[in-house]
Motif scaffolding. Sequence first.
Motif, PDB file in Angstrom:
ATOM      1  N   LEU A  51       0.831  -1.204   0.000  1.00  0.00           N
ATOM      2  CA  LEU A  51       0.000   0.000   0.000  1.00  0.00           C
ATOM      3  C   LEU A  51       0.867   1.255   0.000  1.00  0.00           C
ATOM      4  O   LEU A  51       0.574   2.232  -0.690  1.00  0.00           O
ATOM      5  N   ASN A  52       1.955   1.206   0.776  1.00  0.00           N
ATOM      6  CA  ASN A  52       2.866   2.351   0.768  1.00  0.00           C
ATOM      7  C   ASN A  52       3.432   2.593  -0.616  1.00  0.00           C
ATOM      8  O   ASN A  52       3.532   3.732  -1.070  1.00  0.00           O
ATOM      9  N   LEU A  53       3.770   1.500  -1.262  1.00  0.00           N
ATOM     10  CA  LEU A  53       4.310   1.619  -2.609  1.00  0.00           C
ATOM     11  C   LEU A  53       3.296   2.296  -3.536  1.00  0.00           C
ATOM     12  O   LEU A  53       3.639   3.171  -4.327  1.00  0.00           O
ATOM     13  N   ARG A 102       1.050   4.375  -2.755  1.00  0.00           N
ATOM     14  CA  ARG A 102       1.022   5.814  -2.455  1.00  0.00           C
ATOM     15  C   ARG A 102       2.177   6.528  -3.148  1.00  0.00           C
ATOM     16  O   ARG A 102       2.007   7.596  -3.731  1.00  0.00           O
ATOM     17  N   ASP A 103       3.367   5.918  -3.062  1.00  0.00           N
ATOM     18  CA  ASP A 103       4.531   6.523  -3.726  1.00  0.00           C
ATOM     19  C   ASP A 103       4.299   6.670  -5.219  1.00  0.00           C
ATOM     20  O   ASP A 103       4.618   7.697  -5.814  1.00  0.00           O
ATOM     21  N   LEU A 104       3.759   5.596  -5.804  1.00  0.00           N
ATOM     22  CA  LEU A 104       3.534   5.630  -7.253  1.00  0.00           C
ATOM     23  C   LEU A 104       2.555   6.734  -7.605  1.00  0.00           C
ATOM     24  O   LEU A 104       2.676   7.399  -8.629  1.00  0.00           O
ATOM     25  N   LYS A 105       1.600   6.924  -6.720  1.00  0.00           N
ATOM     26  CA  LYS A 105       0.615   7.974  -6.964  1.00  0.00           C
ATOM     27  C   LYS A 105       1.319   9.337  -7.009  1.00  0.00           C
ATOM     28  O   LYS A 105       1.034  10.162  -7.876  1.00  0.00           O
ATOM     29  N   GLU A 106       2.253   9.536  -6.066  1.00  0.00           N
ATOM     30  CA  GLU A 106       3.040  10.776  -6.079  1.00  0.00           C
ATOM     31  C   GLU A 106       3.724  10.963  -7.440  1.00  0.00           C
ATOM     32  O   GLU A 106       3.825  12.053  -7.945  1.00  0.00           O
TER      33      GLU A 106
END
Lengths: 394, 507
Positions: B184-186, B188-192
């Motif tokens: 899930l953290n990943l 979020r990063d990809l979304k950034e």
Amino acid sequence: MSFVQNVQKVLKQNIREYGMYIALFVIMAIFAFTTNGVFINSRNISNLFNQTGYIAVLAVGMTLVIVIRHIDLSIGFLAGFLGAVAAIALVFWKLPVWVVIPMVLVMGAIAGLITAFPVAHLKIPSFVASLAGWLIYRGALLLVTAGTGTIIVPDAAFNAIGNGYIPDFPDLGFLPGIHKLTLLLGVIAVVFFVFSEINSRKKKQAYNFEVLPLEIFIIKLTFIAILIGLITWVLAGYNGISWTVVIVLVVVAIYHFVTTQMVLGRHIYAIGGNPEAAELSGINVKKMIYVVFGSMGMLSALSGILFTSRLQSATTTAGTLFELDAIAAAYVGGVSAAGGVGKVTGSIIGALVMMSLTNGMNLMGIDISLQYIVRGAVLAAAVIFDVTTRNRSK
Amino acid sequence: METPLLEMKNITKEFPGVKALDNVSFQVRAGEIHCLVGENGAGKSTLMKVLSGVYPYGDYSGEILLEGETQQYSQIRDSEKAGIAIIYQELALVPDMTVYENIFLGHEISSAAQVVDWNETVQRAGEMLQKVKLKLNPELKVKDLGVGQQQLVEIAKALSRDVKILILDEPTAALNEDDSANLLNLLRDLKEQGVTCILISHKLKEVIQIADTVTVLRDGKTICTLDARNGEVSEAVLIKHMVGREIDNIYPQRERTVSDEVVLEVRDWNAYDPNLGRSILKNVSINLKRGEIVGLAGLMGSGRTELALSIFGNPDGYHLNGELYLKGEQKNFKRPQDAIKAGMAYVTEDRKGDGLILIQDVKQNITLANLQEIANNGVVDENAEIKVANEYRESLNIKTPSVEQKVSNLSGGNQQKVCLGKWLFVKPDVLILDEPTRGIDVGAKFEIYTIMTRLVQQGMSIIMISSELPEILGMSDRVYIVSSGRISGELPIEEATQEKIMHMATN
Ligand SMILES: Nc1ncnc2c1ncn2[C@@H]1O[C@H](COP(=O)(O)OP(=O)(O)OP(=O)(O)O)[C@@H](O)[C@H]1O
Ligand SMILES: [Mg+2]
């Protein structure tokens, strides 16, 4: 839905199965045309069925082998070798036919079990294990025929298996020149077929399962009934049903019943569909490998008997390429290389397709080199058709 | 309003006997994480397969617009070119190839003469792995990685192409909590970094954590699209939209039904896996009482599945040593067949791999493990078979047009129910459930828990392997914690807490 739409839908859903029959029909029509009808005269059709016999029984066994994701290359020369053993037992050991046939069948089953051993227990690919068998049985065939060369079998009862026909009623004075018992059997077959189809349709409807629309169901029934009738009529016009055809029909009936109605058959198809899941569901996969290869071996023996009897002799090259004909028949008949899918009835049609090609091209006098190429092309076309229609229906 | 990045309009897709999608409309804004939720069989996977070209243009009706332009994909490759990458419910890596080969499979880095440039490939694969925060040697074979790592490799593979939209179909179903959080953290990063994500999940907690927008499907129809950024979306709200009614407590009320009689006992159980060349179970001793649900908690790969398999006839051929008692009798099962005959059943974790015969239909799958029961002299009684299959279809609420439907055509959750039905039909005394609710929607979870409750009331005993701690805590009478092939703890349910279990599982 309109009738035409119905037909289209049914055709689309069952294209794979119907395609095979259509192909057979087209091939027969072409040969009927190119040979000026010789191909479809009574004598040749009867001959065609008898020729198909020894490949057909192999194709039945091969269906199950391929369904459980294996292959058996040894069956051609095993059939040749056991045919020679049968000849030797009859001619040199002077054993009676009723001893020789069961003996050879048992030997075949044992040979199959021997092939199964490394496959089931040592996880050796069946391709390799049966390739070894191919070499060994070829050697064995040469060995037993080395001293004598071709062994002529004079036993009339034995030779009737491949060349004889069922007896007829005594002459009653009507329908001269027509085999009346064959006609009667044909009528019984049609009636039986129609009743069992109607029954199974009723049953399905009672459970609200999808069934063919009524019109199409009737068309299908009529079509198959006419087909059986036609074949019977053609055969009755010559010598009637041959013993070879009787044997093949019995084998197909037994295998069809076992594969579609029995626990044993379910287990075989489950293994083909997913071996791990089958084992975890309490199916003894090793045991089933023995069963399937054992049956294959026994049918090879039967094939050897049919072939030897048909030629009335055992030769040093008997059985050459039988295995490939059987495999081709199975694939043309809709067996899937991925395992778990395929019907023995389909493989019989496949065998008939392949044998029609040989027979028809022989009648036309086409050179053997071209014959191989045509048969190869038909095999490729059948498998391509199979794979593409299967994917589409997914 | 800005044009959405993706718009699917009035999509309808029918299978013989099923309308999987009925006039569905679906919009995704650029740069958001859009979650898609719904019951098993609601049509989520089908909608994504329409989008990715698995079902080509013409197989469905409706319109797909990407950045305002109409799209008509006739194969998966077309959607890939347009920048849509999908990671399926079941992983699609080649186990015997290395990580870097897998990442560039299908679009190898090659010279004009089609010769693969392996140095460049390894290098670029390394970059991709960094992007997904996976520290490992790209030369490893995929089969040697854990499920969580494989999942990340899949994402790296997707990212190695130019993706605009990344679709993940239940990516966390097979992951433990740590790996899930990581994933899930990943995202979020990809979304950034500007990647738009569509996520399908039955884990509503994570949906609420991560979603910007949630779309709910039910019976092939769009029920609603909710804005999840301001925290107004709760689990209860989602459940209500998904199932059409409220479920307040997903664990049914249970009266304790545990008796004193021990039905299954394993003593000093050791297993050595000759394929891996190492010992996988060490001195395991557990017992199970009549009417009891025992939870087996632990991390992925801790040896819980291996324990179940070794008891259940040992199909993988481990070298075993120790004692196994079933209903007081010592047993030495040679194969699953023996275990089944003695009254055991095992619902596997991996339903496609070793649970179901996908090419066969529902009824054949349900009766497979107990064909004797519906056969006379080895001949299967088809009427009896249909009757049995329909019984389980009803009692388990399996969504299928008929029991003659091929199992491969069912949705993931309904396949799981078929698995369960197959083993219930064996009528075992001891039922082992391995991740029984993986990929199953809330409503169906509740049904399965209710069935478990009913079974133990009837005197069955259940071992439940689960990586979801709430489920372990909600359903078990007693919990064993497995860690590195050992039992690292045993807790009666009154004393068990998530913290204690996690502590024991990681020791
Ligand atoms: N190839 C197919 N043939 C026939 N029916 C199908 C096929 N694929 C899906 N279906 C049916 O379409 C419906 C939707 O299935 P889908 O796989 O999209 O569900 P899902 O929402 O992804 O469910 P899950 O959460 O269980 O994965 C189901 O009723 C399913 O049985
Ligand atoms: Mg799905």
